[in-house]
Design a protein around this motif. Structure first.
Motif, PDB file in Angstrom:
ATOM      1  N   ALA A 250      16.916   1.656  13.536  1.00 62.41           N
ATOM      2  CA  ALA A 250      17.515   1.850  12.206  1.00 62.41           C
ATOM      3  C   ALA A 250      17.132   3.205  11.629  1.00 62.41           C
ATOM      4  O   ALA A 250      17.953   3.891  11.031  1.00 62.41           O
ATOM      5  CB  ALA A 250      17.083   0.723  11.277  1.00 62.41           C
ATOM      6  N   ALA A 251      15.859   3.581  11.838  1.00 61.04           N
ATOM      7  CA  ALA A 251      15.404   4.869  11.310  1.00 61.04           C
ATOM      8  C   ALA A 251      16.121   5.999  12.048  1.00 61.04           C
ATOM      9  O   ALA A 251      16.611   6.956  11.451  1.00 61.04           O
ATOM     10  CB  ALA A 251      13.896   4.997  11.466  1.00 61.04           C
ATOM     11  N   LYS A 252      16.202   5.843  13.374  1.00 62.84           N
ATOM     12  CA  LYS A 252      16.810   6.869  14.209  1.00 62.84           C
ATOM     13  C   LYS A 252      18.318   6.998  13.938  1.00 62.84           C
ATOM     14  O   LYS A 252      18.872   8.080  13.887  1.00 62.84           O
ATOM     15  CB  LYS A 252      16.560   6.455  15.666  1.00 62.84           C
ATOM     16  N   MET A 253      18.964   5.848  13.769  1.00 58.74           N
ATOM     17  CA  MET A 253      20.418   5.863  13.567  1.00 58.74           C
ATOM     18  C   MET A 253      20.774   6.023  12.088  1.00 58.74           C
ATOM     19  O   MET A 253      21.944   5.964  11.732  1.00 58.74           O
ATOM     20  CB  MET A 253      21.027   4.547  14.107  1.00 58.74           C
ATOM     21  N   LYS A 254      19.740   6.185  11.254  1.00 56.04           N
ATOM     22  CA  LYS A 254      19.930   6.355   9.802  1.00 56.04           C
ATOM     23  C   LYS A 254      20.822   5.247   9.219  1.00 56.04           C
ATOM     24  O   LYS A 254      21.836   5.498   8.575  1.00 56.04           O
ATOM     25  CB  LYS A 254      20.537   7.729   9.492  1.00 56.04           C
ATOM     26  N   LEU A 255      20.422   4.013   9.477  1.00 55.17           N
ATOM     27  CA  LEU A 255      21.225   2.880   9.016  1.00 55.17           C
ATOM     28  C   LEU A 255      20.952   2.523   7.555  1.00 55.17           C
ATOM     29  O   LEU A 255      21.592   1.669   6.980  1.00 55.17           O
ATOM     30  CB  LEU A 255      20.959   1.656   9.889  1.00 55.17           C
ATOM     31  N   TYR A 256      19.929   3.155   6.992  1.00 54.95           N
ATOM     32  CA  TYR A 256      19.652   2.943   5.570  1.00 54.95           C
ATOM     33  C   TYR A 256      19.098   4.249   5.049  1.00 54.95           C
ATOM     34  O   TYR A 256      18.676   5.115   5.819  1.00 54.95           O
ATOM     35  CB  TYR A 256      18.623   1.822   5.361  1.00 54.95           C
ATOM     36  N   GLN A 257      19.106   4.380   3.743  1.00 57.37           N
ATOM     37  CA  GLN A 257      18.495   5.569   3.180  1.00 57.37           C
ATOM     38  C   GLN A 257      17.440   5.154   2.169  1.00 57.37           C
ATOM     39  O   GLN A 257      17.698   4.334   1.293  1.00 57.37           O
ATOM     40  CB  GLN A 257      19.553   6.458   2.514  1.00 57.37           C
ATOM     41  N   ASN A 258      16.228   5.707   2.322  1.00 56.88           N
ATOM     42  CA  ASN A 258      15.202   5.463   1.316  1.00 56.88           C
ATOM     43  C   ASN A 258      15.626   6.204   0.054  1.00 56.88           C
ATOM     44  O   ASN A 258      16.105   7.326   0.124  1.00 56.88           O
ATOM     45  CB  ASN A 258      13.854   5.982   1.811  1.00 56.88           C
ATOM     46  N   TRP A 259      15.373   5.567  -1.089  1.00 59.46           N
ATOM     47  CA  TRP A 259      15.908   6.173  -2.321  1.00 59.46           C
ATOM     48  C   TRP A 259      15.295   7.532  -2.589  1.00 59.46           C
ATOM     49  O   TRP A 259      15.941   8.410  -3.141  1.00 59.46           O
ATOM     50  CB  TRP A 259      15.790   5.236  -3.512  1.00 59.46           C
ATOM     51  N   TRP A 260      14.040   7.721  -2.148  1.00 59.42           N
ATOM     52  CA  TRP A 260      13.424   9.027  -2.442  1.00 59.42           C
ATOM     53  C   TRP A 260      14.023  10.131  -1.570  1.00 59.42           C
ATOM     54  O   TRP A 260      13.988  11.294  -1.964  1.00 59.42           O
ATOM     55  CB  TRP A 260      11.908   8.966  -2.306  1.00 59.42           C
ATOM     56  N   GLU A 261      14.599   9.744  -0.428  1.00 55.45           N
ATOM     57  CA  GLU A 261      15.281  10.762   0.385  1.00 55.45           C
ATOM     58  C   GLU A 261      16.580  11.173  -0.305  1.00 55.45           C
ATOM     59  O   GLU A 261      16.938  12.342  -0.369  1.00 55.45           O
ATOM     60  CB  GLU A 261      15.563  10.226   1.795  1.00 55.45           C
TER      61      GLU A 261
ATOM     62  N   ASP B 285      -0.626  -2.302  -5.369  1.00 59.38           N
ATOM     63  CA  ASP B 285      -0.566  -0.929  -4.847  1.00 59.38           C
ATOM     64  C   ASP B 285       0.726  -0.711  -4.063  1.00 59.38           C
ATOM     65  O   ASP B 285       1.373   0.323  -4.179  1.00 59.38           O
ATOM     66  CB  ASP B 285      -1.773  -0.649  -3.947  1.00 59.38           C
ATOM     67  N   ARG B 286       1.087  -1.719  -3.269  1.00 57.62           N
ATOM     68  CA  ARG B 286       2.345  -1.584  -2.501  1.00 57.62           C
ATOM     69  C   ARG B 286       3.550  -1.550  -3.422  1.00 57.62           C
ATOM     70  O   ARG B 286       4.496  -0.799  -3.199  1.00 57.62           O
ATOM     71  CB  ARG B 286       2.495  -2.736  -1.512  1.00 57.62           C
ATOM     72  N   TRP B 287       3.528  -2.368  -4.444  1.00 63.26           N
ATOM     73  CA  TRP B 287       4.624  -2.333  -5.426  1.00 63.26           C
ATOM     74  C   TRP B 287       4.746  -0.934  -6.016  1.00 63.26           C
ATOM     75  O   TRP B 287       5.834  -0.381  -6.098  1.00 63.26           O
ATOM     76  CB  TRP B 287       4.344  -3.342  -6.562  1.00 63.26           C
ATOM     77  N   CYS B 288       3.595  -0.392  -6.428  1.00 63.58           N
ATOM     78  CA  CYS B 288       3.625   0.934  -7.066  1.00 63.58           C
ATOM     79  C   CYS B 288       4.096   1.990  -6.079  1.00 63.58           C
ATOM     80  O   CYS B 288       4.789   2.936  -6.449  1.00 63.58           O
ATOM     81  CB  CYS B 288       2.248   1.283  -7.608  1.00 63.58           C
ATOM     82  N   MET B 289       3.718   1.813  -4.817  1.00 67.45           N
ATOM     83  CA  MET B 289       4.116   2.758  -3.783  1.00 67.45           C
ATOM     84  C   MET B 289       5.652   2.776  -3.655  1.00 67.45           C
ATOM     85  O   MET B 289       6.276   3.836  -3.644  1.00 67.45           O
ATOM     86  CB  MET B 289       3.468   2.274  -2.475  1.00 67.45           C
ATOM     87  N   ILE B 290       6.247   1.598  -3.621  1.00 62.74           N
ATOM     88  CA  ILE B 290       7.706   1.523  -3.473  1.00 62.74           C
ATOM     89  C   ILE B 290       8.395   2.033  -4.740  1.00 62.74           C
ATOM     90  O   ILE B 290       9.381   2.767  -4.680  1.00 62.74           O
ATOM     91  CB  ILE B 290       8.136   0.081  -3.125  1.00 62.74           C
ATOM     92  N   LEU B 291       7.828   1.688  -5.900  1.00 58.17           N
ATOM     93  CA  LEU B 291       8.419   2.146  -7.165  1.00 58.17           C
ATOM     94  C   LEU B 291       8.291   3.655  -7.329  1.00 58.17           C
ATOM     95  O   LEU B 291       9.106   4.296  -7.982  1.00 58.17           O
ATOM     96  CB  LEU B 291       7.748   1.447  -8.353  1.00 58.17           C
ATOM     97  N   ALA B 292       7.239   4.228  -6.738  1.00 56.28           N
ATOM     98  CA  ALA B 292       7.025   5.673  -6.867  1.00 56.28           C
ATOM     99  C   ALA B 292       7.776   6.445  -5.783  1.00 56.28           C
ATOM    100  O   ALA B 292       7.841   7.676  -5.822  1.00 56.28           O
ATOM    101  CB  ALA B 292       5.536   5.994  -6.801  1.00 56.28           C
ATOM    102  N   GLY B 293       8.300   5.721  -4.786  1.00 54.66           N
ATOM    103  CA  GLY B 293       9.044   6.410  -3.725  1.00 54.66           C
ATOM    104  C   GLY B 293       8.138   7.163  -2.773  1.00 54.66           C
ATOM    105  O   GLY B 293       8.404   8.312  -2.423  1.00 54.66           O
TER     106      GLY B 293
END
Ligand code: ASP
Length: 631
Positions: A423-434, A583-591
């Motif tokens: 999925a990462a290689k084929m860019k099947l999703y985009q992280n919002w911070w990207e 911490d994980r929540w904050c990590m995802i919320l902070a991108g």
């Protein structure tokens, strides 16, 4: 108020302040000298204000020129409009500047190990250096933003829990070890030499005891400590939103958590998350996605083809299937035939390496090209079997099929990892911070282009959207997992998790234990486990039996957990709860994907605090008092 003290912060001045004399306190971010003007960017936690030293005031101009980065200063001056064309649309004070009249240096400093500026293309100093001088690193705007957001997350949680009738209760740091599956941090007792406190892996037992005491809705933003090997998303001490409720069933806990999750996302990120969250059983998650925390932002489902493989002439598959519990499963990487060359698929190539990391003996593949299946194993399948494969895997030209044959657990791990790799290689999703980075870049170009035309363009901030976030409940976990090394059952969640009512009957017989499912649930977000909990055992006889299954003799259980067993006999209500990894929540919320970015003073990857040097040696006298001998 002393003369030097601020009248305004560095983020406060606007056009309406023009003509006022103000005093600002802050740090010198950078200075620029142009002929007869020195520009100083003065910074504090609230923002940035441009200060100008004019050459007419010769002494002041000279002092302004000599200011160093990160000096702490007080500046009194006159607020004026910036010259047309010199306004900045990217900072809130961008239309004004302060003409310096008085400069007081509150504290000068030598050149520091690194600059805390964050220009768009500026590379950050390496992380070890930043952690060593964390107090400087924390001055960076981006970290200030993250810590501000973290504060907001905690505030949102406290407001929500309070509004829903939960009480925040603190529980001890010095306690007895509570098994949550990790190693304890131990604290030697000075008063009782040879005895130890354990720092809490979580407040698990205390919160259950609070239920027995009648505090039927509890929460705590709690510190937990686990002496584990670290990963990018783990720290030895971390923070958890710990929750427990009495007289509830699973659905009550899930409903409160969904509402809280939506509230956090709306208040802290401006995203409206739809509820209820989708659900998967553990069995389904493992079979379809090879993981108990699957990322469902993309498909790439795993499909069982054991029956087709068994009918083929592929000897390695057939041999693997002879082991009891072995399976052959496949992923159809849609349209990926051209993405991966045959070299990347050969033993030792990129994709087989992913499978081997997870102990698979190998990776077999086929490509669908010009109406045919190709690849080295194609010849082992008759046309009829190929047709079956095509149908089961929904094959079209351009697809790449990947197969693993092994014990089920190995196949799940290997194909689960393959899914995320593909999925990462084929860019099947985009992280919002990207997406945000691309957005910000485009906005910056617009600002620059407008400037060239002598116009102003205010950049539009990026807004994440609900589709960037995939929440999911994973339910119906097995109660026990077989520990191959210790040759005994271990609790999948923790030993206080209740079995499903309909599976209680299987607790009696050792050979049926694999069938017992637990009333446990995990909350998953974008492939991260961001929460986990369960309905608890509230009957003493059931708890005793579970301890026994986990290999604890009655006397041993009494010595370690006598207080819990006694409490369970003293009027224990049905109860259950959950903990969210803050911490994980904050990590995802902070991108970010680095958990250290959202913790003010984190440890490094080897659990060391590079700033203070902890852990560190202590005096021989201290050790003697504690009765601790080294080595
Ligand atoms: N104590 C558990 C943990 O820390 C969470 C829970 O069961 O509430 O993972």
């Amino acid at each position: 108020m002393a003369e030097w003290q601020r009248t305004h912060t560095c983020g406060q001045l606007r056009t309406e302040h023009v003509g006022q004399t103000v005093t600002l306190n802050g740090w010198v971010l950078i200075t620029r000298t142009y002929g007869n003007q020195v520009f100083v960017d003065l910074r504090d936690r609230y923002g940035l204000t441009q200060v100008v030293f004019e050459a007419d005031a010769a002494d002041l101009f000279k002092e302004g020129k000599e200011l160093g980065r990160e000096w702490v200063v007080s500046i009194t001056g006159l607020v004026r409009n910036r010259l047309p064309g010199a306004e900045r649309t990217d900072i809130a004070t961008g239309t004004v500047e302060v003409e310096a009249k008085v400069l007081r240096v509150l504290n000068a400093c030598p050149q520091l190990p690194f600059s805390v500026t964050e220009f768009p293309d500026e590379e950050l100093p390496n992380e070890d250096l930043r952690l060593q001088y964390r107090y400087l690193d924390l001055r960076r705007r981006s970290i200030q933003r993250v810590l501000t957001q973290r504060h907001k997350v905690c505030k949102t949680i406290r407001d929500f829990m309070d509004a829903n009738g939960f009480l925040e209760v603190e529980t001890p740091l010095l306690g007895k070890s509570t098994p949550e599956g990790a190693r304890d941090y131990l604290v030697p007792s000075r008063v009782f030499n040879g005895e130890f406190f354990a720092l809490p892996q979580s407040p698990q037992l205390y919160k259950q005891l609070l239920m027995i005491s009648g505090y039927d809705r509890y929460f705590q933003i709690a510190r937990c400590l686990r002496d584990e090997d670290l990963r990018a998303d783990r720290q030895p001490e971390f923070t958890q939103l710990d929750v427990e409720m009495s007289f509830v069933e699973r659905e009550d806990v899930l409903a409160v958590m969904e509402e809280l999750s939506a509230d956090i996302f709306e208040k802290c990120l401006g995203v409206k998350i739809p509820t209820p969250f989708p659900r998967l059983s553990y069995a389904e998650a493992m079979a379809k996605y090879g993981s108990d925390k699957p990322d469902l932002r993309f498909g790439l489902e795993i499909v069982d083809v054991s029956d087709i493989a068994a009918a083929s002439d592929a000897q390695f598959m057939k041999a693997a299937l002879e082991t009891p519990g072995a399976v052959v499963r496949a992923i159809n990487a849609k349209g990926a035939a051209a993405t991966f060359s045959n070299t990347q698929l050969k033993p030792g190539g990129e994709l087989p390496k992913v499978a081997e990391t997870y102990k698979a003996k190998g990776l077999a593949w086929m490509k669908a090209e010009s109406g045919k299946l190709t690849g080295s194993i194609e010849k082992f399948f008759t046309d009829e079997l190929k047709a079956k494969l095509r149908e089961r895997l929904g094959v079209a030209d351009g697809d790449l099929l990947l197969f693993v044959a092994d014990k089920e657990a190995v196949v799940c791990d290997a194909l689960g990892a393959m899914r995320t790799h593909l999925a990462a290689k084929m860019k099947l999703y985009q992280n919002w911070w990207e997406e945000k980075a691309a957005h910000d870049e485009a906005q910056k170009k617009k600002v620059d282009a407008a400037k060239k035309r002598k116009e102003l363009y205010a950049p539009v901030p990026f807004q994440p959207r609900p589709e960037h976030f995939n929440f999911l409940w994973v339910l119906d976990f097995p109660m026990f997992g077989w520990d191959e090394e210790e040759k005994r059952f271990a609790a999948m969640h923790h030993p206080f998790t209740a079995p499903m009512d309909e599976d209680l009957q299987h607790l009696a017989k050792d050979e049926d234990l694999g069938k017992v499912r637990a009333k446990a649930y995990d909350l998953v977000l974008n492939g991260y486990e961001v929460g986990g909990g369960s309905i608890r055992i509230h009957r003493q006889d059931v708890q005793s039996r579970v301890f026994q299954i986990l290999g604890m003799e009655a006397a041993d259980a009494q010595a370690r957990f006598g207080f819990l067993l006694d409490a369970l006999k003293s009027g224990a209500p049905p109860h259950g709860g959950i903990a969210l990894g803050l911490d994980r929540w904050c990590m995802i919320l902070a991108g970010t994907t680095n958990i250290r970015d959202v913790i003010a003073f984190p440890k490094n990857q080897r659990a060391r605090d590079l700033m203070t040097g902890a852990p560190a040696a202590v005096d021989a006298r201290q050790l003697k008092e504690l009765g601790v001998k080294l080595g």
